[in-house]
Design an enzyme around this catalytic site. Sequence first.
Site: not given
Lengths: 361, 361
Positions: B185, B328
């Site tokens: 994310e 991420e």
Amino acid sequence: MTTWLDRIDPDIPPADGPAKAAASAHLDQLTKPPGSLGGLETIAIRLAGIRGRPVTDIERPVVIVFAADHGVAARGVSAYPPEVTAQMVANFVAGGAAINVLARAAGAGLVVVDIGVAGTAGDQGPATGSASGARLVRARVAPGTRDLSVGPAMTRDEALAAIGAGREAVLSQIAEGADLVAVGEMGIGNTTSASAIVAALTGVPVAAVTGRGTGVDDPAFERKVALIEAALAMHRLDPRDPIGVLAAVGGLEIGGLVGAILGAAASRIPVVLDGFITGAAALLATGLASNLPDRLIAAHRSVEPGHAIVLDRLGLTPILELDLRLGEGSGAALAIPIIRAAARICGEMATFEQAAVSGPA
Amino acid sequence: MTTWLDRIDPDIPPADGPAKAAASAHLDQLTKPPGSLGGLETIAIRLAGIRGRPVTDIERPVVIVFAADHGVAARGVSAYPPEVTAQMVANFVAGGAAINVLARAAGAGLVVVDIGVAGTAGDQGPATGSASGARLVRARVAPGTRDLSVGPAMTRDEALAAIGAGREAVLSQIAEGADLVAVGEMGIGNTTSASAIVAALTGVPVAAVTGRGTGVDDPAFERKVALIEAALAMHRLDPRDPIGVLAAVGGLEIGGLVGAILGAAASRIPVVLDGFITGAAALLATGLASNLPDRLIAAHRSVEPGHAIVLDRLGLTPILELDLRLGEGSGAALAIPIIRAAARICGEMATFEQAAVSGPA
């Protein structure tokens, strides 16, 4: 006798401070919060210190496995019979062992050095290997060691020859372009040898540095501890004499590892240690050259209880903790993709300026 | 309103016991002491339980990163300004972020789903991406959430739409052949949202599940904790209503993660969780489907203090502990080579019989 130890400079320079600082400064320019890649950044900075420049990729990693037999294996210290050493070397060459799978998965070459296997089928001809298997280097110093529980496992000359052979093997790989060396071993009985070495060098009680190896049961474990204790009482070793310790209770593959570690470190090539046995070899090697731990990377912490003690003495933090206890270089091979990822972070990420990303508010 | 939740069976079957037993039996035939590959064997057995058969390789892993903005970011809960979300999405597409490097190094595809980024340059046209960068999927439910400290971050319909979009994104990847899904994310402010979710679901005090995120200082950390406490006091959430919790204090990317996790799990595709925020999404998802944790693999344990609590609630042991705190999907990508290695051990190693290696003495 003049040995290779007289011919190389045992003073390995410390890690390159300016190169580490340059890598650290570069990491802080990349599009991520400073330090947010944690252990990966630590590895990247360590690589820079070893090589003397920021490292942006690992292009030709190689796993070198030293294989040898142990006279003490006849004493029932292992769950497996001694002939498994030679059988596993054949398995390495055929490509079916764990280290074959893990080296291939890591994109690493695999070299097996027969430095003292007893009774391998076939002659002592040139190096061989199958397309999918390991390349076999024949560098047999002796057909295994003698039983360390009744006398010295090796002569000092044999121990020095093993170190020299290990050094030659690794220098040959570096000459072919290896830019990272992961070390491993195969030798039925060699956790007994490694426990004796670590107890002799550190003074830690034998019971605290001895484990189950390939998986012996309780009575065999107790015999293993008693045998090592008796052997150390007999040999009366001097911890300031690593060659003497290696000769008395070591193994030919452990000597090979010592030479490989020293040879790679002196060449500024990062050395990735595997488990307890490679750690014991590194501990021996620290007695032969200064600043060695700066050149080492600990791949993992194994379940062998002596391994944590070795890593603590070396001052190394392992990358992985996966309860491995196989050896062969398996943990070292598993760590290669993480080490490579650390290098590529340095090599491939954009800076805040390049990507036009805002810094902290 | 009929939602996708009404259309799928929330009863995910438990892990496949016979497949796990078959994988375990096969592992014990391979040329290594039984269990000596530790955590790798655990992963191989887990993969078999998820897929319903022994898994011998990971051929098409994909990393899916959900990106969205958070109204609460305007409150100074992050070290970085809100526009960094959109800037980092552009960096993902250009190929310069950490997750680009780590996905490439892992041989994984990379898809970024804009599920709620505010003010991205460009239109809402079809998916794009550069050769070396991420493929961008445009699935924006809203241009970011509203400020959870003054009211609900989303309506229930928005929360359900985000879950549905996440599910669609992952099913599309599975339809293209993905055999492992790693989730990540990007969203400035989203550790605030994740801490609120985890506190609401577990009842653990806010201060114990809140960390520094991208790296806020002490005063900002104290403001962050106070803000989450005040928000939870205002929203009076029911931990048995995951959609309500997600809508009130969640994020669009967290909704997307919930849908992706449920969609992959229902498709028997292993889901590799990244850090704290993906863990919070998994915890929400466990309230929406039975047996979910059996389908999950925890890549790592981050330095966010709430992450250990989440992993404990999910009953998951992380593969790596590298003090990562980037998000991420970076930790998930780093774990892919290890998961692949575990599968290939099952697929490529020789048995004792095949290699003519002796068993225990």
